[in-house]
Design an enzyme around this catalytic site. Structure first.
Site, PDB file in Angstrom:
ATOM      1  N   ASP A  98      -5.194 -47.542  31.503  1.00 51.25           N
ATOM      2  CA  ASP A  98      -4.723 -46.334  30.827  1.00 51.25           C
ATOM      3  C   ASP A  98      -4.032 -46.730  29.526  1.00 51.25           C
ATOM      4  O   ASP A  98      -3.155 -47.593  29.524  1.00 51.25           O
ATOM      5  CB  ASP A  98      -3.713 -45.583  31.710  1.00 51.25           C
ATOM      6  CG  ASP A  98      -4.398 -44.849  32.852  1.00 51.25           C
ATOM      7  OD1 ASP A  98      -5.638 -44.971  32.976  1.00 51.25           O
ATOM      8  OD2 ASP A  98      -3.701 -44.163  33.621  1.00 51.25           O
ATOM      9  N   ASP A 130     -13.658 -34.580  38.575  1.00 49.15           N
ATOM     10  CA  ASP A 130     -12.483 -34.734  39.443  1.00 49.15           C
ATOM     11  C   ASP A 130     -12.426 -33.609  40.476  1.00 49.15           C
ATOM     12  O   ASP A 130     -11.720 -32.615  40.290  1.00 49.15           O
ATOM     13  CB  ASP A 130     -11.192 -34.689  38.595  1.00 49.15           C
ATOM     14  CG  ASP A 130     -11.147 -35.759  37.511  1.00 49.15           C
ATOM     15  OD1 ASP A 130     -11.965 -36.702  37.564  1.00 49.15           O
ATOM     16  OD2 ASP A 130     -10.292 -35.644  36.617  1.00 49.15           O
TER      17      ASP A 130
END
Lengths: 219, 252
Positions: free
Chosen positions: B11, B130
């Site tokens: 990330d 997702d």
């Protein structure tokens, strides 16, 4: 100078970078000046290069058309026929053949007899990821590459040469297919050496050495 | 044989790694390029950068990260987060990314998948989805980090994305993400069997058996994990050895 042919098919940054790193490693070790790597769409530059790299991702028909409209077909054919080292990568391998099931109306460069077929059967398409290249036969660009080494592939079509003697490696994916061809000055692979970590860099280093030796034969 | 892939995910916020390798002597642990080079040396099969920068003002920062990574890392890598247009894709691919991952932007504008695939080839268009298990039995694809339901079931969305030209699916089951309790095998297997493109399982890896379950039971083609690698719970090598012992083909 190593010419990487730019005909608008995909990202050439990693091919250029991979060759540059390979050139520095090969030449740095012996204190030679590394050959320059030039990304070009200029037919004259391709014509004068010590060695030629035909990379590419995208569709067979579009790519063949782009090569022709940029007047690159002839200098590519001349390099292929000469004793100057020639490296094809991915679509750059497929384009050497006559036809492809991807673009039935298009004609490839027809420098190698055979056609390009689509994978079939109960397998995921594209063939994406690391797979083994088997039985490398004696081509300088495959020097030091063992049978079973893993290389990175991304493709939905594979080359099927008419003459099996041109096959340098094979790979298993639903079928046993030709994952590279190698003969004389030519090596062309379906996998991406510039994305195949150590084994890929070794192949690129071999190609750099091949370029240097072809330009300055040592006897 | 085609190997299954292990993919660490980093990330990145404003050009700095916020979730990455800990407890290792990196010169600058916040540098995404150094982290990427580390995983490359460890023989990770691919890498994913997730740009979590909230504002799009920092696009140039991510482009620079991608460019510097491409100069040092010779395995495929994907960039996701904040890619909303074909021009955004082009920027990342020209900088040296191999694939771009799109999520919310693909749901808002499915033709982005089609257009990206036509311009750059399916192989570089990853559609991230997702899903979350809902009380009514649907597996609702969520946006905004799992906060916003869309009313779209992942079983439909994966097929639609494939039909539009996606080259790969990055599937993160929200109920599992961050729990380290294992991947959602049922959803992973269902999606993997619904499409003929590769599926990357994500969300929930806590130990090596979880990776094994996702690849075997879940029929995933690749597993993405963050914490277990960043915190050195396991090295990539340990993960590969574990899977190889269980007959999973791995690049060695």
């Amino acid at each position: 100078m190593i010419a990487v042919i730019d005909y608008g098919a995909g990202n050439l940054a990693s091919v250029r970078k991979g060759l540059e790193v390979a050139a520095q490693r090969v030449c740095g070790a012996v204190g030679e000046l590394a050959p320059a790597v030039t990304v070009t769409s200029d037919p004259d530059v391709v014509g004068q290069a010590a060695s030629v790299v035909l990379p590419g991702v995208g569709s067979f028909g579009d790519a063949a058309e782009q090569l022709r409209s940029r007047k690159l077909e002839r200098p590519i054919a001349e390099a292929f026929m000469s004793d100057r080292p020639f490296l094809g990568i991915c679509l750059g391998l497929q384009l050497l053949f006559e036809t492809s099931e991807e673009s039935p109306d298009a004609r490839g460069l027809a420098l190698v007899a055979g056609s390009v077929k689509r994978f079939e059967g109960d397998i995921k398409i594209p063939h994406m990821g690391w797979n083994q290249i088997e039985g490398p036969k004696g081509h300088p660009v495959l020097s030091g590459v063992d049978s079973g080494a893993y290389a990175y592939f991304v493709h939905s079509y594979y080359a099927a040469p008419s003459d099996e003697s041109v096959v340098a490696t094979e790979t298993e994916y639903g079928v046993r297919f030709c994952s590279s061809v190698g003969f004389g000055n030519v090596f062309a692979c379906q996998f991406h050496p510039e994305k195949s970590q150590k084994i890929g860099l070794r192949i690129l280093e071999n190609f750099v050495r091949f370029t240097i030796n072809a330009a300055h034969p040592r006897d | 044989m085609l190997a299954k892939r292990i993919i660490p995910c980093l990330d990145v916020d404003q050009g700095r790694v916020v979730k990455g390798i800990n407890f290792v002597d990196l010169v600058d642990a916040g540098d995404p390029v150094e982290q990427a080079a580390y995983y490359d040396a460890e023989e990770a099969d691919e890498l994913v950068f997730l740009d979590i920068t909230a504002s799009s003002d920092h696009r140039d920062t991510m482009v620079d990260v991608v460019r510097r990574t491409a100069e040092q890392v010779f395995i495929p890598f994907t960039v996701g987060g904040g890619i909303r247009t074909v021009d955004d894709m082009r920027l990342m691919l020209e900088a040296g990314a191999d694939k771009v991952s799109i999520n919310t932007s693909a749901l808002q504008n499915p033709s982005l998948i089609e257009e990206g695939a036509r311009r750059f080839g399916s192989q570089c268009i990853v559609v991230a989805m997702d899903p979350k298990r809902m009380a009514d039995g649907t597996w609702d694809v969520h946006t905004h980090g799992g906060r916003t339901p869309t009313g779209i079931d992942v079983r439909d969305w994966c097929r639609k994305a494939e039909g539009l030209g996606a080259g790969e699916i990055l599937l993160t089951v929200m109920d599992k993400d961050g729990t380290q309790s294992g991947y959602d095998i049922e959803i992973t297997r269902t999606v993997s069997e619904s499409v003929s493109i590769p599926v990357i399982a994500s969300g929930g890896a806590g130990n090596l058996e979880h990776l094994h379950e996702a690849l075997e039971g879940g029929k995933a083609d690749a597993v993405l994990a963050a914490s277990i690698f960043h915190f050195r719970t396991y090295t990539i090598r340990q993960a590969k050895d574990y899977l190889l012992e269980r007959g999973v083909p791995m690049r060695t």
